[in-house]
Design an enzyme around this catalytic site. Structure first.
Site, mmCIF file in Angstrom:
data_model
loop_
_atom_site.group_PDB
_atom_site.id
_atom_site.type_symbol
_atom_site.label_atom_id
_atom_site.label_comp_id
_atom_site.label_asym_id
_atom_site.label_seq_id
_atom_site.Cartn_x
_atom_site.Cartn_y
_atom_site.Cartn_z
ATOM 1 N N HIS A 66 0.840 -1.200 0.000
ATOM 2 C CA HIS A 66 0.000 0.000 0.000
ATOM 3 C C HIS A 66 0.876 1.252 0.000
ATOM 4 C CE1 HIS A 66 -2.778 -3.131 1.366
ATOM 5 N NE2 HIS A 66 -3.693 -2.399 0.765
ATOM 6 N N GLU A 90 2.221 -4.630 -6.364
ATOM 7 C CA GLU A 90 1.185 -3.594 -6.315
ATOM 8 C C GLU A 90 1.592 -2.394 -5.481
ATOM 9 O OE1 GLU A 90 -3.489 -3.182 -4.885
ATOM 10 O OE2 GLU A 90 -2.706 -5.112 -5.513
ATOM 11 N N GLU A 116 -5.179 2.325 -7.608
ATOM 12 C CA GLU A 116 -6.371 2.325 -6.751
ATOM 13 C C GLU A 116 -6.631 3.681 -6.112
ATOM 14 O OE1 GLU A 116 -5.883 0.572 -2.552
ATOM 15 O OE2 GLU A 116 -4.379 -0.505 -3.699
ATOM 16 N N HIS A 166 -9.577 -2.309 -9.451
ATOM 17 C CA HIS A 166 -9.394 -2.565 -8.018
ATOM 18 C C HIS A 166 -10.738 -2.724 -7.328
ATOM 19 C CE1 HIS A 166 -8.156 -1.767 -3.814
ATOM 20 N NE2 HIS A 166 -7.036 -2.335 -4.213
#
Length: 266
Positions: A66, A90, A116, A166
């Site tokens: 993230h 990611e 995202e 996403h």
């Protein structure tokens, strides 16, 4: 637990899924990008090793983060997990640092995925121009809906990039993702989040069978929302599903990423 993750991955493969997403990569902290601790790198490698050994070539590995890391930290971690051939890496660094994301993409032999947290085609264009990502992950609840996502997909085609919308905001966004997926040529996959509550919330109007989603044919998004069920279960907590923690990376005792399922604190 890498072993429990491998067991869960095997269950997904048995139900027809062809890709498994997981995110063991250390803390999601408000203190910005950090260099991963060696224990974090070892934990991530252990997850990749266990899941790859369990699923073999039956499923791809989708390595999630993230935006936790510095550019150098993301490169170190990416190269450590590369032998297990993940399909994507990611959002390894904060997504607004496009040139630095491109540096990670050049240095790590895993396709970078991002998007995202980006909004509109204007924020995706620099990602494509710089070569920062091979896979775009627009979140239809944030990016501007189906029509804007179709424009992003068309832009991605020019750069030979694929789309994996996403999924974070529940089954209504999932339905929108499915409609996008059926209407573009460069779809890679649709993420799924399987929970009984989500299924009940849309009255089982969308199903995953043998790893495939059959697109709905009813009007609108093709789903029927159980409004009474939604009203009967309002969210009354004060914490988000995914929150940045206040504590920084712990280089002594190690870290546990708890964004999705925080442990009970005594």
């Amino acid at each position: 637990s890498p072993e429990m993750a491998a067991e869960s991955a095997l269950d997904c493969v048995a139900r027809g899924y062809t890709a498994i997403k997981f995110d063991p990569a250390g803390p999601y902290t408000m203190r910005g990008g950090h260099m991963p601790a060696m224990t974090d790198i070892s934990q991530s490698v252990a997850f990749c090793k266990a899941i790859r050994a369990a699923v073999g070539d039956k499923a791809d590995l989708l390595f999630g983060t993230h935006g936790q890391f510095t550019t150098a930290g993301a490169i170190r971690l990416g190269n450590a997990i590369a032998p297990y051939s993940p399909l994507w890496y990611e959002e390894p660094i904060p997504p607004d640092a496009v040139e630095q994301m491109a540096a990670v993409a050049r240095a790590v032999p895993i396709p970078v995925a991002t998007g995202e947290r980006l909004t509109t085609k204007a924020e995706f264009a620099p990602v494509l121009r710089s070569g920062a990502a091979a896979i775009l992950q627009p979140a239809l609840g944030r990016v501007g809906g189906i029509w804007e996502a179709k424009k992003i997909a068309a832009m991605a085609e020019v750069y030979n990039a694929q789309i994996a919308p996403h999924l974070y905001a529940g089954p209504v966004e999932w339905a929108a993702n499915i409609h996008l997926a059926t209407s573009i040529p460069n779809i890679l996959m649709c993420e799924c989040i399987e929970t009984p509550f989500h299924d009940q919330l849309i009255k089982s109007t969308i199903k995953v069978e043998d790893g495939f989603i059959t697109a709905p044919t009813a009007a609108g998004l093709g789903i029927e929302v159980d409004e009474a069920l939604a009203r009967a279960h309002p969210y009354t907590g004060n914490g988000l599903h995914l929150e940045m923690q206040d504590a920084p990376c712990d280089y002594v005792n190690g870290n546990a990423f708890e964004g999705g399922a925080p442990s009970v604190k005594s």
